[in-house]
Design an enzyme around this catalytic site. Structure first.
Site, short mmCIF file in Angstrom:
data_model
loop_
_atom_site.label_atom_id
_atom_site.label_comp_id
_atom_site.label_asym_id
_atom_site.label_seq_id
_atom_site.Cartn_x
_atom_site.Cartn_y
_atom_site.Cartn_z
N LYS A 253 0.87 -1.17 0.00
CA LYS A 253 0.00 0.00 0.00
C LYS A 253 0.91 1.22 0.00
O LYS A 253 1.45 1.60 1.04
CB LYS A 253 -0.93 0.02 1.22
CG LYS A 253 -1.90 1.20 1.18
CD LYS A 253 -2.77 1.26 2.41
CE LYS A 253 -3.92 2.26 2.28
NZ LYS A 253 -3.53 3.60 1.92
N ARG A 258 -3.23 8.87 -5.53
CA ARG A 258 -3.90 7.98 -6.48
C ARG A 258 -4.00 8.68 -7.83
O ARG A 258 -4.50 9.81 -7.90
CB ARG A 258 -5.31 7.68 -5.95
CG ARG A 258 -6.14 6.74 -6.81
CD ARG A 258 -6.05 5.37 -6.26
NE ARG A 258 -6.87 4.40 -6.91
CZ ARG A 258 -7.85 3.72 -6.31
NH1 ARG A 258 -8.16 3.97 -5.07
NH2 ARG A 258 -8.49 2.78 -6.97
N ARG A 273 -8.01 11.17 -7.50
CA ARG A 273 -9.10 10.32 -6.99
C ARG A 273 -10.43 11.06 -6.97
O ARG A 273 -11.48 10.45 -6.88
CB ARG A 273 -8.73 9.72 -5.63
CG ARG A 273 -8.97 10.57 -4.46
CD ARG A 273 -8.68 9.83 -3.18
NE ARG A 273 -9.92 9.60 -2.47
CZ ARG A 273 -10.09 8.69 -1.53
NH1 ARG A 273 -9.09 7.92 -1.19
NH2 ARG A 273 -11.22 8.56 -0.94
N GLU A 303 -0.64 4.48 -8.13
CA GLU A 303 -0.28 5.42 -7.08
C GLU A 303 1.03 6.10 -7.48
O GLU A 303 1.99 5.43 -7.87
CB GLU A 303 -0.12 4.65 -5.76
CG GLU A 303 0.01 5.50 -4.54
CD GLU A 303 -1.34 5.90 -3.89
OE1 GLU A 303 -2.40 5.64 -4.49
OE2 GLU A 303 -1.29 6.47 -2.80
N PHE A 344 -1.31 -0.55 -10.39
CA PHE A 344 -1.80 -1.77 -9.76
C PHE A 344 -3.07 -2.31 -10.41
O PHE A 344 -3.56 -3.35 -10.01
CB PHE A 344 -2.01 -1.59 -8.25
CG PHE A 344 -2.81 -0.38 -7.83
CD1 PHE A 344 -4.17 -0.33 -8.04
CD2 PHE A 344 -2.19 0.71 -7.22
CE1 PHE A 344 -4.92 0.77 -7.66
CE2 PHE A 344 -2.94 1.83 -6.83
CZ PHE A 344 -4.30 1.85 -7.06
N LYS A 425 -7.51 -2.80 3.49
CA LYS A 425 -6.17 -2.27 3.81
C LYS A 425 -5.75 -2.71 5.20
O LYS A 425 -6.56 -2.83 6.11
CB LYS A 425 -6.13 -0.76 3.65
CG LYS A 425 -7.17 0.00 4.41
CD LYS A 425 -7.15 1.47 4.05
CE LYS A 425 -8.35 2.17 4.62
NZ LYS A 425 -8.45 3.57 4.35
#
Ligand code: ATP
Length: 599
Positions: A253, A258, A273, A303, A344, A425
Site C-alpha cells: 500500500k 492515487r 481520486r 499510485e 496496480f 487495507k
C-alpha cells in the site's frame, strides 16, 4: 424548454430541506424535460456547466457580475453594492433591482430557454485571455436583459458558482431512476454508469435516449475518469483472509497520490481520486508513461509516490501533495522531488472494458501491457493464503516505505466508486485503540475566545452517511492547528458560510457558524466513544446515543477528498465495535467498556 420552468423548481427546492420533497420536485422536472435538454438541466441544477473533470468551473468574480448587472439595468454599481451589503447575495440583489424597475422592462422580450442560458454560461466559462473580462460581462449582461427578476436571481448565482440548492449527485440519480424507470431500485445500475464515467449529464442523456438497457450496457470510455474503487480496513491478517475467503493478492500500500492514467496515442491524461485533471502538474509522469504502455489505448489505476533522488527511497505522500493545485514551479518540483508511478490495475484496453473482469485477470494483463522502467513500475505483490507469509511481506512493505498492504480478492470485479470488502487495507499503525486516522468534513465552527478571539476556537466535524446522503457530527476539533493555520481558517471558510445548518447536515449541536460541507480534514483521536451530543450513528449502538471521536487532533487538510469521500458513519460504527471486541478479548472489566464523551 423554458428557463422559467427550471426556476420554478429551484424556488420549490429552496423552500424545503426535506430530501423526499426535493427528490419529488426533481422527478417532476425531469419528466417534463425534453431529452435534448436533460444534461443541461441536470448540470444547471447542480450549479455546474460541465462534469468536474473538464476543469472548467463557473465562478465569475463578484466585481464582474456587478458590472454586468449594472450594464443590463442602467443602475449604478454603487447602488447595487449598497443593496448587496444588505442581502449578502448578488442573486437576491439582482432580483430586487429587476423587480423595482418592472415598468421599464421590455414589452416583447424573448423568454429565456434552458439552452440559451446554458450556452451563454458556457461562453462565459470558456472566455480566456485578453479581453476575456469584458466579454464575460457582455455575455452575462445580454442574458440578464432578457430575464425575469426570479431568473436573474438564479442566473447570477449560477454564474458566480454559488447556486447551492443542497442537491447532491445522489439525489439527482435517485430522481432519474424514479422519473425514467419508475422506481428508486434502478438507482444502483444508474449509479454504476455514473461511477464509470463521472459524467452525470451523459448518464441522464443515455437514460432518456436509450432507456435502462443503454445504462446497463454502459461502457468505460477513454478520457472520462472512472471513480476509484476504495478499500475497507481491518487490523489483523486473519480477519482479512477470513473476509476475503482464503487467498488474496497482498500488495504494497504505497503512500502516495492515487492517479488514474488514460493513455492513448494522441494524449495522456492523469486524473486524481476526485477526478480532477492533474496532467499539467505531473508532466514527468506523462513523460514516463509514454512508450511504456504496449497497447493503443489503456486506462491504468495506480499510485504516484515521491522518491528521494539521492537514495531512491520512497518518501511520504506530503512531499507531492504540494503539486496538486499548483500550476507554477512544477518544473522545479519535478526536479527536486521525482516520482515513481506504481500501476496496480488495468481498467480498459483498446475498446475492452476490463472493470467487469476479475482482479486476477486484470493483474495478469497489466503485466503484459506495461513495460517497467525506473519511473513506471508495477505494484509489488504476492498471492497467498498463508498468514505468516503475508505478515512477512507486510513487514518488508513497511520497511521499504509503504504504509502496509492492500489485500484484494482475486475474483472481485472493479467496483468503481465503492468502498467494499473486496479490497482491505492493513496499515502499520493499527492497534486496538484508535491509531488510524479518519477523514471528516467540516460543517460548522465555534467562535474562538482568548488567544483565539477573531478566529475559530473549534470546528464541528462530521462523518458521511451515504445511505441518507447526510453528514452526521462526530466531534469538535480544536487541536493540532498551528497558529498560522488558525489565523487562516475564517478566510478559508468564508465562501462556504451560511445562516443555518446545511440541509445535508444532521446535528444537535448549535455552532456559531455553519458551512456548506466542502472541506475535508484528516483527524486522529484517542478512541471512539458513545456520545449523546453527536448524531453520528445515532441509535445504532445504543438508543439516544451517537458516536464521537475523543480527543481529536488535526493531521492535515485533505483537499484531494470530496466530502462524500469522508469516513462513513458505518465505518465509525465498525471501528467502535472492533474497539469493544478488543477490550473484551483483553478481559477488561465491563464498567470500563463504556465511555461517554467528556463534556
Ligand atoms: P488512506 O487515507 O488510508 O490512504 P484513503 O481513504 O485515501 O485511505 P482507501 O480506499 O481507504 O483510500 O485506501 C486505498 C488507497 O490506497 C487508494 O486510494 C490508493 O490511493 C492507495 N494505494 C496504495 N497502494 C495501493 C494498491 N496497491 N492498491 C490500491 N490502492 C493503493
Amino acid at each position: 424548454m423554458l428557463f422559467r420552468k427550471l426556476v420554478e423548481v429551484f424556488e420549490s427546492l429552496e423552500s424545503t430541506t426535506k430530501r423526499l420533497e426535493m427528490t419529488d420536485s426533481l422527478v417532476m422536472l425531469f419528466k417534463e424535460t425534453p431529452s435534448s435538454d436533460i444534461d443541461k438541466v441536470v448540470f444547471l441544477t447542480l450549479g455546474e456547466i460541465y462534469p468536474p473533470f473538464i476543469g472548467l468551473e463557473l465562478g465569475l468574480a463578484e466585481k464582474l457580475a456587478v458590472k454586468a448587472l449594472s450594464l443590463a439595468t442602467g443602475v449604478k454599481e454603487e447602488i447595487i453594492i449598497e443593496d448587496l451589503k444588505k442581502t449578502g447575495d448578488l442573486g437576491q440583489t439582482g432580483e430586487n433591482i429587476f423587480s423595482n424597475r418592472k415598468s421599464r422592462t421590455l414589452l416583447f422580450k424573448e423568454p429565456l430557454t434552458v439552452d440559451k442560458v446554458y450556452s451563454t454560461l458556457e461562453k462565459i466559462c470558456k472566455a480566456t485571455g485578453k479581453g476575456a473580462q469584458e466579454l464575460k460581462i457582455k455575455y452575462l449582461a445580454g442574458l440578464l436583459t432578457n430575464a425575469e427578476p426570479k431568473e436573474v436571481k438564479y442566473i447570477l448565482r449560477i454564474a458566480q458558482g454559488r447556486l447551492r440548492l443542497g442537491i447532491a449527485d445522489m439525489t439527482i440519480l435517485d430522481a432519474l431512476a424514479i422519473a425514467f424507470c419508475g422506481s428508486k431500485e434502478y438507482r444502483e445500475v444508474i449509479e454504476r454508469a455514473y461511477n464509470l464515467s463521472s459524467d452525470i449529464g451523459l448518464v441522464a442523456k443515455t437514460l432518456t435516449e436509450g432507456g435502462i438497457d443503454a445504462i446497463k450496457n454502459f461502457k468505460v470510455t477513454i478520457g472520462k475518469p472512472i471513480k476509484p474503487q476504495l478499500a475497507e480496513r481491518l487490523s489483523t491478517i486473519e480477519e482479512i483472509l477470513e473476509k476475503i475467503g482464503g487467498e488474496c493478492y497482498a500488495e504494497y500500500k504505497y503512500d502516495g497520490l492515487r492517479i488514474q492514467a488514460h493513455v492513448s496515442p494522441d494524449e495522456i491524461i492523469l486524473f486524481s481520486r476526485r477526478q480532477e485533471n492533474l496532467t499539467e502538474q505531473f508532466p514527468d509522469v506523462v513523460e514516463a508513461l509514454r512508450g511504456t504502455v504496449k497497447v493503443r489505448e489503456a486506462i491504468l489505476d495506480g499510485e504516484c509516490v515521491p522518491v528521494d533522488p539521492n537514495t531512491g527511497e520512497l518518501l511520504p505522500f506530503q512531499v507531492v501533495a504540494h503539486r496538486r493545485g499548483r500550476k507554477y514551479d512544477v518544473e522545479k518540483m519535478v526536479e527536486e522531488v521525482p516520482v515513481i508511478y506504481f500501476a496496480f490495475d488495468l481498467l480498459y484496453i483498446d475498446g475492452e472494458d476490463l472493470t467487469v473482469k476479475p482482479y486476477f485477470e486484470r493483474r495478469e494483463r497489466l503485466k503484459t501491457v506495461v513495460e517497467e522502467t525506473s519511473k513506471v513500475k508495477l505494484a509489488e505483490y504476492i498471492v497467498s493464503k498463508d498468514t505468516s507469509e503475508i505478515e512477512k511481506f507486510f513487514h518488508k512493505a513497511v520497511q521499504e516505505g509503504s504504509e502496509g498492504l492492500l489485500c484484494k480478492s482475486p475474483n472481485s470485479l472493479y467496483e468503481a466508486g465503492k468502498r467494499g470488502w473486496a479490497w482491505i487495507k492493513w496499515k502499520r499503525s493499527y492497534r486496538s485503540e484508535m491509531t488510524d486516522t479518519v477523514d471528516l468534513t467540516v460543517i460548522g465552527a465555534f467562535a474562538g475566545k482568548g488567544k483565539r478571539a477573531g478566529t475559530y476556537g473549534a470546528l464541528l466535524m462530521a462523518a458521511y452517511n451515504p445511505e441518507e446522503d447526510v453528514f452526521e457530527t462526530v466531534c469538535k476539533l480544536g487541536s493540532g492547528f498551528t497558529d498560522e493555520d488558525l489565523a487562516k481558517l475564517p478566510e478559508i471558510f468564508k465562501p462556504y458560510l451560511r445562516g443555518e445548518p446545511h440541509p445535508r447536515v444532521k446535528t444537535v449541536m448549535k455552532a456559531d457558524y455553519w458551512f456548506t460541507p466542502v472541506v475535508v480534514l484528516e483527524v486522529i483521536g484517542d478512541e471512539i466513544t458513545l456520545s449523546p451530543m453527536h448524531t453520528c450513528g445515532m441509535g445504532a449502538v445504543r438508543p439516544g446515543s451517537g458516536l464521537a471521536v475523543r480527543f481529536p487532533r488535526l493531521v492535515r487538510f485533505r483537499d484531494d477528498k470530496s466530502p462524500e469521500d469522508s469516513t462513513t458513519v458505518s465505518e465509525i460504527i465498525d471501528m467502535y465495535k472492533r474497539q469493544l471486541k478488543k477490550i473484551e478479548q483483553a478481559q477488561i472489566p465491563p464498567e470500563e467498556k463504556e465511555w461517554v464523551e467528556s463534556p
